[in-house]
Design a protein around this motif. Structure first.
Motif, mmCIF file in Angstrom:
data_model
loop_
_atom_site.group_PDB
_atom_site.id
_atom_site.type_symbol
_atom_site.label_atom_id
_atom_site.label_comp_id
_atom_site.label_asym_id
_atom_site.label_seq_id
_atom_site.Cartn_x
_atom_site.Cartn_y
_atom_site.Cartn_z
ATOM 1 N N GLU A 220 0.836 -1.209 0.000
ATOM 2 C CA GLU A 220 0.000 0.000 0.000
ATOM 3 C C GLU A 220 0.868 1.255 0.000
ATOM 4 O O GLU A 220 0.586 2.220 -0.699
ATOM 5 N N MET A 223 2.311 1.663 -3.412
ATOM 6 C CA MET A 223 1.336 2.047 -4.432
ATOM 7 C C MET A 223 0.939 3.514 -4.320
ATOM 8 O O MET A 223 0.590 4.153 -5.307
ATOM 9 N N PHE A 224 0.985 4.043 -3.089
ATOM 10 C CA PHE A 224 0.459 5.386 -2.867
ATOM 11 C C PHE A 224 1.116 6.455 -3.743
ATOM 12 O O PHE A 224 0.411 7.200 -4.441
ATOM 13 N N ILE A 227 0.104 5.753 -7.571
ATOM 14 C CA ILE A 227 -1.301 6.064 -7.881
ATOM 15 C C ILE A 227 -1.567 7.555 -7.674
ATOM 16 O O ILE A 227 -2.244 8.203 -8.473
ATOM 17 N N GLY A 228 -1.006 8.081 -6.590
ATOM 18 C CA GLY A 228 -1.201 9.509 -6.299
ATOM 19 C C GLY A 228 -0.718 10.377 -7.445
ATOM 20 O O GLY A 228 -1.408 11.300 -7.889
ATOM 21 N N LEU A 231 -2.983 9.850 -10.697
ATOM 22 C CA LEU A 231 -4.327 10.432 -10.590
ATOM 23 C C LEU A 231 -4.293 11.956 -10.586
ATOM 24 O O LEU A 231 -5.009 12.618 -11.333
ATOM 25 N N THR A 232 -3.443 12.497 -9.738
ATOM 26 C CA THR A 232 -3.446 13.957 -9.592
ATOM 27 C C THR A 232 -2.883 14.652 -10.832
ATOM 28 O O THR A 232 -3.424 15.664 -11.273
#
Lengths: 389, 341
Positions: A220, A223-224, A227-228, A231-232
């Motif tokens: 996790e 991945m943060f 993915i962060g 997405l942003t």
């Protein structure tokens, strides 16, 4: 030699002394310089004596002293004079190089566990960005241009590097005032926020105990940042310099295989850049450019933006609690932490929480919205840059 | 593996250079009749073509070609004649900085330097100017004058609009469309017609500068005029901020649930019971309690250490003789003169 013979030795010495006097700071000083030097000393006092954001206020305060030593133009020593050493150092501020480097370090130092374990805290970080846009509306109403209003608004993000980054793009002339205001109010978070937190919450709400955060797996954490970033930045590409570096720094930390890089980014690198950014931002506040009505307005609106952001964060938690079951409710005292100001805003949550319940430790929970605020303010900066840049 | 990696990197670099570099360049402004406009380095007034690098990276146009298509001159196949000028390589000035401009004077001999073409613009009717890549075939930019065009003294034609680079709006022809094109001229015309920005006559020429001379209102001021109160900006921006963070929230909520289930399943498979997220309910220790216990243990150990360090130990400090600590062996003796009787 002729002059020496004709005018005599005394006259020769007198002329040279007079010439020397004309280039000294005493001869060139104006009341503006004196005022700014007092401001610089005040910053040093706050940083050293009261330990308010000393890492920033000390270099900025000293930078103000450096920037306001009066001198004769053309000596290639001033920060705005091309070719001077200070001008070279200022290049990193003017072109928005230092803020992303600082974000790299912040990413390498930040633990997003609190946020990952309770991701709904993310929304508090979004709500607290209301301060930015509240300040934007006020700035427009007071006659600033849209670009200037955007640059002033970012003070409400309570994030110094973001404020410098955006103002260097949107309103370079006002960057000094905006940066000083952002850092000053970040230092004053313990003064600005508590009364709003008390005003907006009931005694019962202040006693809410939040569930302890669940353990976070390494996957996790890994991945943060990925993915962060995706997405942003797909949503707001203009935030890429800040968000890209923030998440890169975090990935260096969490990957576990680039410990040396993470240590450098979160240690020596960020220290060096902090010194440079503090010094040059301070030095850029020369009396002639800083002591204006606009600067005073910037300070006033900046204070309001912090207040609006705090209101936004706390009230949003109360709103969120309407939809949460008993036992899952969030203590509204962590709403203030939605403004960035890491970790000062979270510390305020902890201190105020302990006042009402000595066993209710909110620090860990408040770190969630606090780091979400960093992401939120960078996204907001990207949006402002996209629309107004 | 390393070789493969290097090859991959090389290919990627090559692709990025070819894809994003020279394609960002466009023919931006053209002045055909120069009566009182700028003069060249030789003091002459010549027609000129301005090339603009619309991208944010440096681009070298050395090796590319600038071509002009004569409106009334035809070759054996019935196509309009195109005369090309080869832009010499190895001139550092052909490397155009991001958002930079270069001017080519059309003086006709091609012998005055890199930026002087071998064709002239005003002598014969020219209906199109084309920028070709280094292979002389691939089209980078097309600048077509309308059919009604007649050169007016000192009136430049330019492309107004730069929010999208030309390569991105370059028309893509389908196979059927390409088949329908009977000649190379038709192909060039189809490309020119499909371009988003068409050349327009300008109020005044702007060599080596942006063509948007009439844009007196800045971008942010235009935004302010449309949204004077800032409410629209606030709504949009807050919406986007929420969207970004809520998207992360949703992903990590789902991801977290999956991870918790997996962790519980692993725990059960290993003969234990589901523990994640249930410590408090089962009467086990919460994270805070574990932290408190760990802190207490640490403090206890530190306390022990302090107590331990307070014990005074008296050791025998007598030094026994050894050749290694003998002073006499550690000092270099001064040479002594020996007398020889």
């Amino acid at each position: 030699m002729t002059m020496f013979l004709e005018g005599g030795f005394g006259s020769f010495i007198g002329q040279n002394l007079q010439e020397f006097w004309s280039i000294t700071g005493f001869a060139n000083a104006t009341w503006g310089h004196i005022v700014m030097i007092i401001v610089g000393l005040f910053f040093l006092y706050l940083g050293i004596k009261h330990k308010m954001e000393p890492m920033l206020l000390v270099p900025i305060g000293f930078g103000i002293l450096i920037g306001n030593i009066p001198f004769h133009d053309g000596m290639q020593i001033g920060i705005y004079e091309e070719g001077s050493v200070l001008n070279y150092l200022y290049f990193g501020v003017k072109n928005g190089i230092y803020p992303p480097l600082i974000f790299l370090g912040i990413g390498a130092m930040t633990d997003f566990s609190a946020l990952i374990s309770n991701p709904k805290l993310m929304t508090i970080g979004a709500a607290a960005q209301l301060g930015i846009f509240g300040a934007y509306i006020i700035s427009l109403a007071t006659g600033f241009t849209a670009a200037e209003a955007g640059a002033i608004g970012i003070i409400g993000g309570a994030d110094g590097p973001t404020a410098i980054f955006l103002s260097s793009r949107l309103a370079p002339d006002m960057m000094g005032a905006i940066a000083i205001a952002a850092y000053s109010y970040m230092a004053l978070v313990p003064v600005l926020q508590p009364w709003i937190m008390k005003l907006c919450t009931t005694p019962k709400e202040r006693l809410i105990r939040m569930k302890p955060p669940r353990p976070i797996s390494k996957s996790e954490k890994l991945m943060f940042p990925i993915i962060g970033l995706l997405l942003t930045c797909f949503l707001v590409p203009s935030g890429l310099p800040l968000l890209g570096m923030l998440f890169l720094g975090n990935l260096l930390k969490e990957s576990g295989v680039t410990k040396r890089l993470a240590n450098t980014a979160g240690g020596p690198l960020i220290d060096i850049v902090t010194i440079l950014i503090g010094l040059t931002v301070g030095a850029s506040t020369q009396a002639t450019t800083f002591l204006t009505e606009k600067s005073l307005l910037v300070f006033a609106i900046g204070a309001l933006s912090f207040i609006i952001a705090t209101f936004g964060g706390v009230l949003f938690v109360k709103f969120l609690n309407l939809f949460l079951k008993e036992g899952n409710k969030i203590n509204p005292l962590i709403g203030n932490a939605g403004v960035s100001a890491v970790p000062d805003a979270a510390r305020v949550s902890q201190e105020i929480g302990l006042k009402y319940d000595k066993n209710n430790h909110l620090l860990m929970h408040a770190m969630g919205p606090n780091v979400a605020g960093v992401i939120g303010s960078a996204v907001a900066a990207g949006i402002l840059l996209g629309f107004l840049g | 593996m390393r070789k493969l990696f290097l090859i991959l990197i090389t290919i990627l670099c090559g692709l990025s250079v070819s894809a994003q570099g020279v394609l960002n360049v466009r023919i931006n402004e053209v002045l055909v009749r120069n009566d009182s406009d700028i003069i060249d380095d030789y003091g002459q007034r010549e027609s000129w073509i301005e090339i603009f690098n619309t991208g944010y990276e440096r681009v070298d146009i050395g090796g590319c070609y600038i071509g002009i298509r004569y409106a009334d001159r035809f070759d054996g196949n019935g196509n309009k004649v195109i005369q090309k000028y080869y832009i010499p390589r190895n001139n550092p000035n052909t490397s155009i900085e991001p958002l930079g401009y270069r001017l080519f004077f059309c003086e006709g001999t091609g012998s005055k330097g890199t930026f002087y073409t071998n064709f002239r613009l005003g002598d014969e009717p020219v209906d199109m100017i084309i920028l070709y890549s280094a292979n002389g075939k691939d089209i980078i930019s097309v600048f077509r004058f309308p059919d009604t065009y007649t050169p007016v003294p000192d009136q430049a034609w330019g492309i107004i609009g730069h929010d999208e680079i030309e390569s991105k709006v370059f028309p893509k022809l389908t196979r059927a469309e390409k088949r329908a094109l009977t000649s190379y001229d038709a192909y060039l015309d189809a490309i020119a017609t499909g371009l988003k920005y068409q050349p327009r006559p300008m109020v005044q020429s702007t060599p080596l500068a942006t063509n948007e001379i009439n844009e007196e209102i800045s971008h942010d001021e235009l935004f302010r005029q449309q949204d004077p109160s800032g409410i629209v900006m606030t709504l949009i921006a807050m919406g986007v901020v929420f969207l970004a963070l809520v998207a992360i929230f949703i992903i990590f909520k789902v991801f977290g649930m999956v991870m918790m289930k997996r962790s519980n399943r692993n725990s059960i498979n290993n003969g234990g019971e589901a523990v994640v997220g249930k410590q408090a309910k089962n009467g086990g220790y919460t994270g805070e309690e574990v932290a408190a216990i760990a802190m207490a243990l640490k403090m206890y150990q530190e306390d022990l250490h302090v107590r331990e360090s307070s014990i005074i130990t008296i050791n025998n400090v007598s030094r026994k003789y050894s050749p290694w600590n003998s002073k006499i062996h550690g000092i270099t003796e001064l040479p002594m003169r020996k007398s020889h009787n």
